[in-house]
Design a protein around this motif. Structure first.
Motif, PDB file in Angstrom:
ATOM      1  N   ILE A 165       0.852  -1.203   0.000  1.00  0.00           N
ATOM      2  CA  ILE A 165       0.000   0.000   0.000  1.00  0.00           C
ATOM      3  C   ILE A 165       0.887   1.253   0.000  1.00  0.00           C
ATOM      4  CG2 ILE A 165      -1.998  -1.056   1.144  1.00  0.00           C
ATOM      5  CD1 ILE A 165      -0.994   0.073   3.808  1.00  0.00           C
ATOM      6  N   PRO A 166       0.347   2.402  -0.413  1.00  0.00           N
ATOM      7  CA  PRO A 166       1.190   3.607  -0.499  1.00  0.00           C
ATOM      8  C   PRO A 166       1.564   4.204   0.863  1.00  0.00           C
ATOM      9  CG  PRO A 166      -1.030   4.043  -1.368  1.00  0.00           C
ATOM     10  CD  PRO A 166      -1.008   2.621  -0.936  1.00  0.00           C
ATOM     11  N   ILE A 167       2.639   4.984   0.860  1.00  0.00           N
ATOM     12  CA  ILE A 167       3.003   5.778   2.044  1.00  0.00           C
ATOM     13  C   ILE A 167       2.723   7.245   1.748  1.00  0.00           C
ATOM     14  CG2 ILE A 167       4.699   4.452   3.356  1.00  0.00           C
ATOM     15  CD1 ILE A 167       6.895   5.735   1.642  1.00  0.00           C
ATOM     16  N   ILE A 168       2.385   7.964   2.803  1.00  0.00           N
ATOM     17  CA  ILE A 168       2.051   9.386   2.665  1.00  0.00           C
ATOM     18  C   ILE A 168       2.884  10.162   3.671  1.00  0.00           C
ATOM     19  CG2 ILE A 168       0.214  11.107   2.859  1.00  0.00           C
ATOM     20  CD1 ILE A 168      -1.783   8.776   2.277  1.00  0.00           C
ATOM     21  N   GLU A 169       3.669  11.128   3.191  1.00  0.00           N
ATOM     22  CA  GLU A 169       4.473  11.935   4.114  1.00  0.00           C
ATOM     23  C   GLU A 169       3.637  13.110   4.615  1.00  0.00           C
ATOM     24  OE1 GLU A 169       7.353  13.566   0.922  1.00  0.00           O
ATOM     25  OE2 GLU A 169       6.839  15.269   2.210  1.00  0.00           O
ATOM     26  N   VAL A 170       3.822  13.438   5.894  1.00  0.00           N
ATOM     27  CA  VAL A 170       3.038  14.522   6.495  1.00  0.00           C
ATOM     28  C   VAL A 170       3.981  15.470   7.235  1.00  0.00           C
ATOM     29  CG1 VAL A 170       1.284  15.055   8.238  1.00  0.00           C
ATOM     30  CG2 VAL A 170       0.954  13.092   6.716  1.00  0.00           C
ATOM     31  N   PHE A 208      -4.401  11.409   0.675  1.00  0.00           N
ATOM     32  CA  PHE A 208      -4.845  10.185  -0.017  1.00  0.00           C
ATOM     33  C   PHE A 208      -5.880  10.550  -1.089  1.00  0.00           C
ATOM     34  CE2 PHE A 208      -7.359   6.424  -0.803  1.00  0.00           C
ATOM     35  CZ  PHE A 208      -6.444   5.386  -0.765  1.00  0.00           C
ATOM     36  N   LEU A 209      -6.789  11.462  -0.733  1.00  0.00           N
ATOM     37  CA  LEU A 209      -7.824  11.867  -1.692  1.00  0.00           C
ATOM     38  C   LEU A 209      -7.198  12.499  -2.943  1.00  0.00           C
ATOM     39  CD1 LEU A 209     -10.592  13.392   0.625  1.00  0.00           C
ATOM     40  CD2 LEU A 209     -10.418  11.063  -0.271  1.00  0.00           C
ATOM     41  N   LYS A 210      -6.048  13.155  -2.753  1.00  0.00           N
ATOM     42  CA  LYS A 210      -5.346  13.787  -3.893  1.00  0.00           C
ATOM     43  C   LYS A 210      -4.373  12.813  -4.558  1.00  0.00           C
ATOM     44  CE  LYS A 210      -3.282  17.308  -1.883  1.00  0.00           C
ATOM     45  NZ  LYS A 210      -2.370  18.436  -1.983  1.00  0.00           N
ATOM     46  N   PHE A 257       1.133  10.620  -2.915  1.00  0.00           N
ATOM     47  CA  PHE A 257       1.889   9.579  -2.234  1.00  0.00           C
ATOM     48  C   PHE A 257       3.395   9.864  -2.287  1.00  0.00           C
ATOM     49  CE2 PHE A 257      -1.832   7.045  -4.001  1.00  0.00           C
ATOM     50  CZ  PHE A 257      -2.589   7.237  -2.853  1.00  0.00           C
ATOM     51  N   ALA A 258       4.137   9.327  -1.322  1.00  0.00           N
ATOM     52  CA  ALA A 258       5.593   9.536  -1.288  1.00  0.00           C
ATOM     53  C   ALA A 258       6.298   8.345  -1.951  1.00  0.00           C
ATOM     54  CB  ALA A 258       6.052   9.681   0.157  1.00  0.00           C
TER      55      ALA A 258
END
Ligand code: KG4
Ligand code: ZN
Length: 337
Positions: free
Chosen positions: A104-109, A321-323, A326-327
């Protein structure tokens, strides 16, 4: 279809994991690191090690409390920065490995953006009023003091900031001068409840525009206590609550004065606060009275979403995620922006 995201926060001394279902938090677990208390501040090497020990159990518990298995997750969001590099690397590496193993994707915050986006966490029954754009957010933590003009979920403009110490640092340093353990902000808040805030006065900084400065206040507090203790060595013990209430009043009044200036300047009445210091009870009270006096709509996050937590990372991850923002697996942590 609902979106499930795991959030990971490890920027300082709290290891936290949260699970979000769309905008609703299902679990938000925090492992505090008691190890730093005796040192009067966070020791980076000890923090990194404790994160490594805590992260897997904390994630397991967050999933268990959310009644979810890891295979139901759609993405993993993690704090990329700012913060302590060694601490951030633990969360970043965990997120990468976890996402790889699950496909699954990772998302940087960004940690500071997440503090602001915590305002968009919704209750399960949809009952929470959320701020509307544009609004002003006073972001006050141990490392930051900023007035942010929030134009959209990821469109922020910093219109004022501290030129030296952060407000949380001012609380922690004042507490240290009073001989209280780290982090002293919540302890000053507690002590102040029994004190009279008009007992002692400290000079206000003269900084133009919407910027802040706290280093002068810290120095004058240090000299004030030193001088009074010379006259009477029992001064601190006898006046602890009044001293705490008075220094708290100074720190908060400085914050609110510039926030009021910004609200006037931008013609905005939707006012939010974020970051650890937004847990402060006097700041909350003053903002409530401003909402009556000035017609502000005040937004204060739930207590558990004010200090560092992974719920805010999960909500920021949800909007990314909606956009489909992803990193890459090559992403690396940053200590500063
Ligand atoms: O956002 P945060 O948890 O961590 C950082 O990103 O820095 O903020 C921590 C800061 C500390 O300086 C702590 O003393 C302060 O928030 N703080 C408080 C209160 N609770 C936490 N300061 C004043 N009153 C409180 N109740
Ligand atoms: Zn923070």
């Amino acid at each position: 279809m609902s979106i499930y995201i795991l959030g990971i926060e490890s920027s300082c001394d709290d290891t936290s994991a949260a699970v979000i279902k769309d905008q609703v938090i299902l679990s938000n677990l925090i492992a505090n690191q008691e190890v730093h208390r005796t040192y009067g501040g966070v020791v980076p090497e000890l923090a990194s090690r404790a994160h490594q020990q805590n992260i897997i159990p904390v994630v397991e518990q967050a999933l268990m409390k959310a009644k979810l298995t890891k295979n139901q997750l759609h993405a993993v969001a993690f704090t990329r920065g700012p913060g302590l590099l060694g601490s951030l690397l633990v969360g970043t590496s965990f997120a990468k490995a976890f996402s790889l193993s699950l496909g699954i994707p990772i998302i940087e915050v960004d940690h500071m953006e997440a503090h602001i986006l915590a305002h968009f966490i919704q209750e399960a029954d949809g009952s929470r009023a959320l701020p509307s754009f544009p609004f002003l957010c006073l972001t006050v933590s141990g490392g930051h003091t900023q007035i942010v003009l929030v134009k959209d979920y990821f469109n922020f403009e910093i219109v004022g900031k501290t030129i030296d110490d952060a407000a949380g640092e001012a609380f922690d340093k004042a507490a240290k001068i009073m001989g209280l353990p780290y982090p002293g902000g919540p302890l000053i808040d507690q002590l102040a409840r029994q004190g009279n805030e008009n007992t002692f006065r400290f000079p206000e900084p003269l900084i133009p525009g919407l910027d802040y400065s706290y280093s002068g206040l810290k120095t004058s507090f240090l000299y004030f206590l030193r001088d009074r203790l010379r006259e009477d060595e029992g001064f601190l013990e006898k006046n602890k609550a009044d001293i705490a209430a008075s220094i708290q009043k100074s720190i908060i009044d400085i914050l609110v004065k510039k926030l009021e200036m910004a609200a006037r300047e931008f013609g905005i009445k939707d006012i939010a606060i974020a970051g650890g210091v937004s847990a402060n009870s006097r700041l909350r009270e003053v903002l409530h009275s401003k909402s009556v006096a000035l017609g502000w709509n005040v937004f204060i996050p739930k207590f558990e979403y004010c200090t560092d937590n992974a719920a805010m990372i999960a909500i920021a991850g949800y909007f990314k995620f909606l956009k489909k923002d992803f990193a890459e697996q090559s992403v690396s942590a940053y200590a500063r922006r």
